[in-house]
Design a protein around this motif. Structure first.
Motif, PDB file in Angstrom:
ATOM      1  N   ARG A  67       0.858  -1.196   0.000  1.00 55.45           N
ATOM      2  CA  ARG A  67       0.000   0.000   0.000  1.00 55.45           C
ATOM      3  C   ARG A  67       0.891   1.242   0.000  1.00 55.45           C
ATOM      4  O   ARG A  67       1.683   1.439   0.916  1.00 55.45           O
TER       5      ARG A  67
ATOM      6  N   HIS B 153      -7.452  -3.864   2.955  1.00 54.69           N
ATOM      7  CA  HIS B 153      -6.358  -4.405   2.148  1.00 54.69           C
ATOM      8  C   HIS B 153      -5.294  -5.022   3.061  1.00 54.69           C
ATOM      9  O   HIS B 153      -4.787  -6.114   2.802  1.00 54.69           O
TER      10      HIS B 153
ATOM     11  N   ILE C  93      -7.457  -2.912  -7.898  1.00 54.64           N
ATOM     12  CA  ILE C  93      -7.012  -3.999  -7.008  1.00 54.64           C
ATOM     13  C   ILE C  93      -7.431  -5.354  -7.582  1.00 54.64           C
ATOM     14  O   ILE C  93      -6.665  -6.320  -7.565  1.00 54.64           O
TER      15      ILE C  93
END
Ligand SMILES: [Zn+2]
Length: 734
Positions: free
Chosen positions: A46, A386, A355
């Motif tokens: 991330r 996530h 994603i």
């Protein structure tokens, strides 16, 4: 200034763009091999980019950001360092600095230290596209220069001068900047914003280098649809790859594991060569930050599924290497509201689309003093999800068996600046047809048609891949000989690798037909007649005739029994009394579907894919889907029952497999401006287990619960009660 274009590359330039564009740099490959591929590239999941503004130093609160990075579990960060405006006290003359830097004020250094303390990977953002007045006065040779010899000012900030990307600013000043940053700060790599130029440059350096490389003058009109434009694009590409190598060498003097990551909306004005790019990149990001109202190849376009499309484009040449998608929290339109905030729903659906297709999210924010903080909670929720499910998002391979070939050379060489969007319509049309048909699919780059790259695919689609070299045609032929299936449309293979018209298709033997004359269109009031006796049309008995394409490529079939569709030529559409024809059926082939060895080939000599992108006619979707069904002859590894439109993908990880379902059932899907999630369901999801794997348990990652599963004959089945934006079915292997 040294001419660093190697001699063999200079020779290649004289051979033409096509020869050069397929080249890679073996020396660089060896260098990477010796120093060891940077091992950190696959770590961060991330990313967050904090882009400073000149009034940030001394006025923003770093603690807010460090807290926020911890809350969202960001493990990679990109921070503004320098290039045109430095955010650290640089000692390099004429490297511009933001106001207030230098009296113990070092916002870049402070943030790097704090982020490294959190264990984050740090990219230094460099942006060399403009310089201040002092630099421009001392070094006019650094400036971007027009054909009239005048230097070019920045369009939005007239006190700044645009720089030439191919000359001494990037090749002499920037290596010093990069080395200074790498020496002083523990950065892991560099990210380049607007590193690759602001258009054609006619400065003395460009003129001299270009003349030496090509024997020509820098063209006045470098449109890539013209040979001189392609030659110039090849030179630009060579300069940029040389620049990447130079910058990598500069940073590796102090940071051996560092590497340069280019920013840029796609792969450059004429897309940079995929293999040469991926060779240099252990990690890449797609900079298509949000949907936009403008439908053009230079904008992201309005459809919400663009996030998935651009991620697939990136993976078309990065393949199984880590990729990310740069997502803006603001409105990305031509009017440039850089301090704006999108609706939470819009941020969620764009992130979900990226994603699902394998991207690691990167949120970008300009101005470290956020004026409108509504996005912060939305991103916190997406990133927390996530983080919690990271093991299932760290993909090791995509399982789709269908690939659409991405052919940027066709769009650049044949479309040039003006018709590129029209040429891209072929891919967009087939893309939408595959999406609507719930076929799990990938894109594959035109320069990755070798056996290893195609081995996981059973069917490839050439959506008007018109520009194909003899070598690429041989690779496609070999794919079919190995039992692969092929769908091709319109002028596929009618031009050679340099964009020159052939007398017949390079793949005429596979297509089972030959060109008779040049393309026709736009066709008004013309129709297609289905020959139901052909097995490819057998399932479509309820359609005998439908509207034709807008353009067609006239051909003669080598064997009429292969013809599955024929043309009813245009007939009068006015006055109404004249709207009739006596031709219900002709021998003019519009689909030639044949068995070639162990493979099946369906060739459609028309722009039905591009017509579908423009008109969206349901019969055309049915026909494209029928071509996929007839050629593919295998159950797709992901099958979904349930309502509406989904973008889907199936992946494996070391100990699991996942299916992503992105809910596109929203009145705003074609326009992108989502207001809310519209819950849709239920769905039944069937996934094909990899050989010798068994399912132990099933989970829904968004619903956050274990669910029952059924398993039989190598398939596992799970019910998904509903989807808001995005659901992921995860199967743990026994
Ligand atoms: Zn120049």
């Amino acid at each position: 200034m040294p001419d660093i274009l190697p001699l063999d590359r200079r020779t290649a330039l004289t051979l033409g763009a096509g020869a050069l564009l397929s080249g890679i740099e073996p020396a660089f490959a060896r260098e990477i091999g010796q120093s060891g591929a940077p091992d950190w590239a696959s770590e961060p999941m991330r990313w967050f980019q904090l882009a400073f503004t000149e009034d940030d130093p001394g006025r923003y609160d770093p603690v807010v950001w460090i807290d926020y990075f911890q809350q969202i579990h960001a493990d990679g960060v990109c921070l503004s360092a320098g290039g045109g405006i430095a955010f650290y006290p640089t000692a390099i003359p004429y490297h511009g600095m933001a106001q207030g830097i230098g009296k113990g004020v070092d916002p870049f250094g402070d943030m790097v230290a704090a982020c490294k303390k959190l264990g984050m990977r740090v990219l230094a953002r460099i942006d060399p596209h403009a310089m201040n007045a002092a630099a421009a006065a001392a070094h006019p040779e650094w400036a971007l220069t027009g054909p009239d010899g005048k230097i070019k000012r920045h369009g939005s900030a007239p006190d700044l001068t645009l720089t030439c990307a191919y000359g001494p600013y990037n090749f002499e000043l920037m290596p010093k900047v990069i080395e200074e940053i790498a020496r002083r700060y523990p950065v892991d790599g560099f990210f380049g914003n607007r590193w690759n130029g602001s258009g054609t440059c006619y400065c003395q350096s460009c003129r001299t280098l270009y003349r030496a490389a090509s024997g020509q003058e820098v063209p006045v009109d470098p449109d890539p649809s013209k040979p001189e434009g392609r030659r110039y694009a090849a030179w630009v590409e060579e300069r940029l790859f040389t620049l990447m190598d130079l910058w990598n060498a500069a940073m590796r003097k102090h940071r051996p594991q560092a590497f340069f990551i280019p920013g840029g909306d796609r792969r450059g004005l004429v897309d940079l060569n995929g293999p040469a790019l991926s060779k240099r990149l252990p990690l890449a990001f797609c900079d298509r930050q949000a949907r936009s109202a403008v439908d053009s190849p230079w904008a992201t376009g309005p459809e919400v599924w663009g996030a998935g499309r651009y991620t697939r484009e990136l993976r078309a040449f990065m393949k199984d290497k880590p990729v990310g998608h740069i997502i803006s929290v603001g409105v990305e339109e031509a009017y440039r509201w850089k301090d704006s905030v999108q609706s939470p729903a819009e941020i969620c659906i764009w992130a979900a689309g990226a994603i699902a297709q394998g991207a690691r999210p990167w949120i970008t924010k300009f101005n470290a003093k956020p004026l409108d903080r509504r996005w912060m909670e939305v991103v916190r929720q997406i990133y927390s999800w996530h983080h919690a499910n990271e093991a299932y998002l760290r993909n090791s391979g995509n399982l789709s068996r269908v690939a659409i070939v991405h052919s940027p050379r066709t769009t650049a060489y044949l479309g040039g600046w003006n018709r590129r969007g029209q040429l891209e319509g072929h891919l967009r049309g087939f893309y939408q047809a595959a999406l609507e048909s719930r076929v799990p699919f990938d894109l594959i780059d035109e320069d990755f048609l070798d056996e290893a790259s195609l081995s996981r695919f059973r069917t490839i689609i050439l959506a008007n891949a018109a520009v194909l070299s003899d070598a690429q045609c041989d690779q496609i032929r070999a794919f079919v000989q190995r039992g692969g299936n092929l769908i091709a449309t319109h002028q596929t293979s009618l031009y050679d690798g340099d964009g020159r018209l052939r007398v017949d298709f390079g793949l005429a033997d596979l297509f089972g037909c030959s060109v008779t004359r040049k393309a026709e269109g736009p066709l008004k009031n013309a129709y297609l007649t289905l020959r139901h006796a052909h097995p490819a049309m057998a399932g479509l008995s309820d359609i005998s005739r439908t509207i034709g394409p807008l353009f067609r490529q006239p051909v003669t079939a080598h064997d009429q029994s292969d013809v599955a569709l024929t043309l009813v030529p245009s007939y009068p559409d006015l006055p109404m009394e004249r709207v009739f024809t006596d031709k219900a059926e002709t021998n003019l082939p519009m689909a030639i579907c044949r068995q070639v060895g162990r493979g099946r080939v369906a060739y459609l000599p028309m722009d039905i894919d591009r017509t579908f992108a423009e008109l969206g006619h349901g019969d055309h979707l049915t026909l494209l889907r029928a071509m996929l069904d007839w050629t593919h002859q295998e159950a797709h590894p992901l099958q979904i029952e349930g309502p509406g439109l989904l973008d889907i993908a199936c992946w494996c990880q070391p100990k699991s497999m996942t299916s992503h379902l992105v809910n596109l059932n929203n009145p705003m899907t074609m326009r992108g401006s989502y207001r809310e999630a519209i819950r849709t369901g239920p769905y039944r999801v069937r996934m094909k287990l990899p050989q010798d794997k068994r399912a132990a348990q099933a989970r829904l990652l968004t619903a956050g619960m274990a669910v029952p599963h059924g398993a039989a004959d190598g398939w596992v089945e799970v019910d998904v009660p509903y989807i808001d934006f995005h659901e992921v079915v995860a199967i743990d292997f026994a």
